[in-house]
Design an enzyme around this catalytic site. Sequence first.
Site, short mmCIF file in Angstrom:
data_model
loop_
_atom_site.label_atom_id
_atom_site.label_comp_id
_atom_site.label_asym_id
_atom_site.label_seq_id
_atom_site.Cartn_x
_atom_site.Cartn_y
_atom_site.Cartn_z
N ASP A 193 -5.27 2.41 -28.46
CA ASP A 193 -4.44 3.22 -27.55
C ASP A 193 -3.14 3.56 -28.27
O ASP A 193 -2.49 2.69 -28.83
CB ASP A 193 -4.15 2.43 -26.27
CG ASP A 193 -3.42 3.27 -25.24
OD1 ASP A 193 -4.02 3.60 -24.20
OD2 ASP A 193 -2.23 3.60 -25.46
N ASP A 228 -5.27 9.55 -25.12
CA ASP A 228 -4.73 8.75 -26.23
C ASP A 228 -5.46 7.43 -26.46
O ASP A 228 -4.92 6.55 -27.10
CB ASP A 228 -3.23 8.52 -26.04
CG ASP A 228 -2.92 7.37 -25.11
OD1 ASP A 228 -3.73 7.11 -24.19
OD2 ASP A 228 -1.89 6.72 -25.32
N GLU A 229 -6.68 7.28 -25.93
CA GLU A 229 -7.36 6.02 -26.21
C GLU A 229 -8.87 6.18 -26.32
O GLU A 229 -9.46 7.05 -25.71
CB GLU A 229 -7.00 4.97 -25.16
CG GLU A 229 -7.41 5.31 -23.77
CD GLU A 229 -6.74 4.39 -22.75
OE1 GLU A 229 -5.64 4.74 -22.27
OE2 GLU A 229 -7.31 3.34 -22.43
P1 TTP Z 1 -0.57 5.74 -21.71
O1 TTP Z 1 -1.45 5.36 -22.86
O2 TTP Z 1 -0.80 5.03 -20.44
O3 TTP Z 1 0.95 5.47 -22.06
P2 TTP Z 1 1.75 5.78 -23.39
O4 TTP Z 1 0.86 6.15 -24.51
O5 TTP Z 1 2.82 6.78 -23.10
O6 TTP Z 1 2.49 4.41 -23.66
P3 TTP Z 1 1.83 3.04 -24.13
O7 TTP Z 1 0.37 3.26 -24.28
O8 TTP Z 1 2.51 2.69 -25.43
O9 TTP Z 1 2.16 2.06 -23.06
O10 TTP Z 1 -0.67 7.26 -21.42
C1 TTP Z 1 -0.93 8.24 -22.43
C2 TTP Z 1 -0.17 9.52 -22.13
O11 TTP Z 1 -0.55 10.02 -20.85
C3 TTP Z 1 1.33 9.32 -22.06
O12 TTP Z 1 1.95 9.41 -23.34
C4 TTP Z 1 1.74 10.43 -21.13
C5 TTP Z 1 0.58 10.61 -20.19
N1 TTP Z 1 0.86 9.94 -18.91
C6 TTP Z 1 1.44 10.69 -17.89
O13 TTP Z 1 1.67 11.89 -18.04
N2 TTP Z 1 1.75 10.07 -16.71
C7 TTP Z 1 1.52 8.73 -16.49
O14 TTP Z 1 1.83 8.20 -15.39
C8 TTP Z 1 0.93 7.97 -17.54
C9 TTP Z 1 0.66 6.50 -17.37
C10 TTP Z 1 0.62 8.61 -18.73
MG MG Z 2 -0.85 4.99 -24.86
MG MG Z 3 -3.62 5.37 -22.82
#
Ligand code: TTP
Ligand code: MG
Ligand code: MG
Length: 355
Positions: free
Chosen positions: A8, A106-107
Site C-alpha cells: 500500500d 494505491d494497493e
Molecule cells: P489510503 O491508502 O487509505 O491512504 P493514503 O495512501 O493516503 O495513506 P496511507 O496509506 O499512508 O495511510 O488511500 C489511498 C488514496 O485514496 C489516498 O491517498 C487518497 C484517497 N482517499 C480519499 O480520497 N479519501 C479517503 O477517505 C481515503 C481513506 C483515501
Molecule cells: Mg495508501
Molecule cells: Mg490504500
Amino acid sequence: MRIILLIDMDYFFAACEERRKPEIKGKPVIVGFDPKGGTGRGVVSTCNYEARKFGIHSAMPISSAYRLKPDAIFLPIDYKFYEKVSEEVMSLVKTFSSKYEQVSVDEMYLDISDKVNSYDEALLYAKKIKDEINNKLKLPCSVGVSANKLLAKMACEAAKPNGIRLVKPEEAKTFLKNMPVGKLHGVGKVTEEKLKSLGYNTIGDIQKTDPERLALHFRSSGQDIYNSANGVDESEVLEYSEVKSISRERTFDEDTAEKTKIEEKLKEISKEVFEELKEKDFYFKTVTVKIRYSDFTEHLKSRSLLHPTNNLDQIINTAIKLWEQSTEDKRKIRKLGVRVSTLSKRKGQKTIFGP
Ligand code: TTP
Ligand code: MG
Ligand code: MG
C-alpha cells in the site's frame, strides 16, 4: 504454505504531488477541497505524515484541517494524474508475480508462494519490491507479509509509514488481540457498533467468544468475523486471467435480415456467453459482435466499456447496438457471434461483512 504480500502506497495522492513538486517535500501537504480561508466545504482526501502530526487525516472536513494548520500546503485533487501514477506502480509491481490483485488505486495483493521458500526470503523479496518502487518511481510504500490476505493487510497497516512488517500465522492472535474491533479488516461502521453493543471491544474479545453467538447476531457473517479475529482467511488472490476471451456463435436455420429475429438471436448468444462468464467469475470490458452474411463475408465490430462489468444486460445492449450500427447493410445474415474480452477477476467491495 502460502505467502502473501499487501503493498500500500504511503499518503498516496500527497506523495504524487511531492514527486512532481519536490519543493513542498518536508512541509505539511494536504490534498482535498479548497479550504477557502477556513470557510470551504468538502473534505481532506489525504495528507502527508508531516500534516498528520497536527491531527489532520483523510475524510476530515477541510475547514477543520485549515483550523489545525492554516499555513499547510493545500492542493486540489488531480485524479487523472494519480491514476497515471497508479498505473506506473501497478505495472512495476506486476513484474514480481503474475498472481496479483489490485484492490484500490494505491494497493495490491501479491501471492509470492512460488517465488520464495521461507519468511526470511519473503522479507527480502518485499524489500526488493519496496526499494524498486522507491528508486524507479520515487514513491514511498509499506508492505505487509503474511500467510493470507487479511493478515498481510493488517501487517501493512502496522508497518506504516515506509516499513515492512511480517506477521507469522502463529503470531497472528497475539498481533490482533489488543486492537479495537473497528480495526479488523472488513468490519465497517455498522458492524463495529453492533459488536461493541454486544460487548466486543477488542479483537481479543471476539477470539474468546463462541462463534455460535456471533452467528446468532450476524448470521452467515458471524463465522467470517470469528475467523478474521483469529487471523484465518482462506480467500485467494484473484489474479488476472490468462483466458483471453469468451465467445459463442449461432447459425440461423434460414438466413434472415429481420430485426426481431436478429435481436432474439443476439440475446440468446449473449446469455450463453454470460453463463460461462459467471461460471468462471470474470469481469469483461470489451464486447465484439461478428456477423457473417449469406454470401459468407464477415463483419466484426467491437466496443469497450469504461469499467469492467459482469452484467448480462451490458452484453446484450452492447451487442444489439453494435449490430444496429451495421443495419444499413440489407444483406441477409447467416451466422452471428458474440465475444467478451479484456477479462479480469475483480472484487470491488471494501466492506466484506454486512451488519
Ligand atoms: P489510503 O491508502 O487509505 O491512504 P493514503 O495512501 O493516503 O495513506 P496511507 O496509506 O499512508 O495511510 O488511500 C489511498 C488514496 O485514496 C489516498 O491517498 C487518497 C484517497 N482517499 C480519499 O480520497 N479519501 C479517503 O477517505 C481515503 C481513506 C483515501
Ligand atoms: Mg495508501
Ligand atoms: Mg490504500
